[in-house]
Design a protein around this motif. Sequence first.
Motif, PDB file in Angstrom:
ATOM      1  N   ARG A  65       0.791  -1.659  -0.204  1.00  8.69           N
ATOM      2  CA  ARG A  65      -0.404  -0.078  -0.164  1.00  8.69           C
ATOM      3  C   ARG A  65       0.375   1.346  -0.129  1.00  8.69           C
ATOM      4  O   ARG A  65       0.758   2.645   0.990  1.00  8.69           O
ATOM      5  N   VAL A  66       1.877   1.081  -1.366  1.00  9.04           N
ATOM      6  CA  VAL A  66       3.138   2.538  -1.636  1.00  9.04           C
ATOM      7  C   VAL A  66       2.049   3.610  -1.237  1.00  9.04           C
ATOM      8  O   VAL A  66       2.412   4.883  -0.621  1.00  9.04           O
ATOM      9  N   LEU A  67       1.318   3.421  -2.178  1.00  7.45           N
ATOM     10  CA  LEU A  67       0.068   4.835  -2.111  1.00  7.45           C
ATOM     11  C   LEU A  67      -0.470   5.347  -0.913  1.00  7.45           C
ATOM     12  O   LEU A  67      -0.384   6.952  -0.750  1.00  7.45           O
ATOM     13  N   MET A  68      -0.852   4.044  -0.698  1.00 10.72           N
ATOM     14  CA  MET A  68      -1.560   4.507   0.712  1.00 10.72           C
ATOM     15  C   MET A  68      -1.642   5.209   1.679  1.00 10.72           C
ATOM     16  O   MET A  68      -1.457   6.094   2.445  1.00 10.72           O
ATOM     17  N   ILE A 124      -1.246  -3.032   7.282  1.00 12.06           N
ATOM     18  CA  ILE A 124      -1.939  -1.527   7.734  1.00 12.06           C
ATOM     19  C   ILE A 124      -2.177  -1.034   8.452  1.00 12.06           C
ATOM     20  O   ILE A 124      -3.017  -0.811  10.088  1.00 12.06           O
ATOM     21  N   GLN A 125      -2.196   0.562   8.434  1.00 12.78           N
ATOM     22  CA  GLN A 125      -1.744   1.686   9.225  1.00 12.78           C
ATOM     23  C   GLN A 125      -3.206   2.407   9.238  1.00 12.78           C
ATOM     24  O   GLN A 125      -3.023   3.601  10.527  1.00 12.78           O
ATOM     25  N   GLN A 126      -3.957   2.184   9.206  1.00  9.69           N
ATOM     26  CA  GLN A 126      -5.460   3.331   8.515  1.00  9.69           C
ATOM     27  C   GLN A 126      -6.688   2.505   9.981  1.00  9.69           C
ATOM     28  O   GLN A 126      -6.348   1.729  10.019  1.00  9.69           O
ATOM     29  N   ARG A 127      -6.469   3.107  10.514  1.00  5.53           N
ATOM     30  CA  ARG A 127      -7.575   2.112  11.718  1.00  5.53           C
ATOM     31  C   ARG A 127      -9.476   2.036  10.769  1.00  5.53           C
ATOM     32  O   ARG A 127      -9.731   0.905  11.091  1.00  5.53           O
ATOM     33  N   ASN A 128      -9.358   2.873   9.757  1.00 10.27           N
ATOM     34  CA  ASN A 128     -10.863   2.653   8.953  1.00 10.27           C
ATOM     35  C   ASN A 128     -10.205   1.763   7.816  1.00 10.27           C
ATOM     36  O   ASN A 128      -9.651   1.480   7.356  1.00 10.27           O
ATOM     37  N   VAL A 129     -10.882   0.489   7.928  1.00  8.84           N
ATOM     38  CA  VAL A 129     -10.587  -0.579   6.861  1.00  8.84           C
ATOM     39  C   VAL A 129     -12.371  -1.035   6.285  1.00  8.84           C
ATOM     40  O   VAL A 129     -12.901  -0.788   6.986  1.00  8.84           O
ATOM     41  N   ASP A 157      -9.323  -3.700  19.158  1.00 11.72           N
ATOM     42  CA  ASP A 157      -9.320  -3.168  19.042  1.00 11.72           C
ATOM     43  C   ASP A 157      -8.908  -1.237  18.166  1.00 11.72           C
ATOM     44  O   ASP A 157      -8.766  -0.591  18.232  1.00 11.72           O
ATOM     45  N   ARG A 158      -8.320  -1.930  17.543  1.00  8.07           N
ATOM     46  CA  ARG A 158      -7.637  -1.232  16.484  1.00  8.07           C
ATOM     47  C   ARG A 158      -7.361  -0.417  15.043  1.00  8.07           C
ATOM     48  O   ARG A 158      -7.359   0.459  15.270  1.00  8.07           O
ATOM     49  N   PHE A 159      -8.932  -1.416  14.803  1.00 12.57           N
ATOM     50  CA  PHE A 159      -9.528  -1.153  13.624  1.00 12.57           C
ATOM     51  C   PHE A 159     -11.212  -0.698  13.341  1.00 12.57           C
ATOM     52  O   PHE A 159     -11.673  -1.246  15.124  1.00 12.57           O
TER      53      PHE A 159
END
Length: 168
Positions: A65-68, A124-129, A157-159
């Motif tokens: 997920r380079v661009l993300m 995945i670094q983002q909370r929202n998936v 609790d991460r996502f």
Amino acid sequence: FYAEGVDGVFFADQLRGITEVTARIAAGRPYDDVPGGAFPAHGTGAFRLNPSQPLDPASLPIPKRVLMDAHPERYFYLYVDRCASIKTALGCNERCNFCFCTQMHGGKLGLRPLDAVMDELDTIQQRNVFILDDNFLSSPKRMLDFCAALRERGMQDRFAFIAYGQSS
């Protein structure tokens, strides 16, 4: 997509198909028999559809997920900012005549192993998936197993997950 000027349409295992076609073009070899694709039958105006075997969901690599990761502010779903996406399954068991998912994966539902799904989530670094599966909510057992796997990895609790369901 079956129109003049279109060199091919992939309806199954698109990544493998495009990789195979690209390699064949580079080698100067014909590609009109690549499984999972439809290619013009020269001189007829029709397309020839090549059957394919369902993809093994366990063989899918974890995407980069380079661009993300570089521009998370550009990724959103509806009103949810900084939203990554994941697929936990391919295809569908239903026989809807209006949906592409019915045609994908040989008309079957192919579940990714939950360990592979958890490995991908861990990157995945983002909370929202956003879970992209059409049938993610259709199996109570799979849902319970998914939640148990999150707890086992300490990711419960991460996502914040987003999924949509189908009604039959």
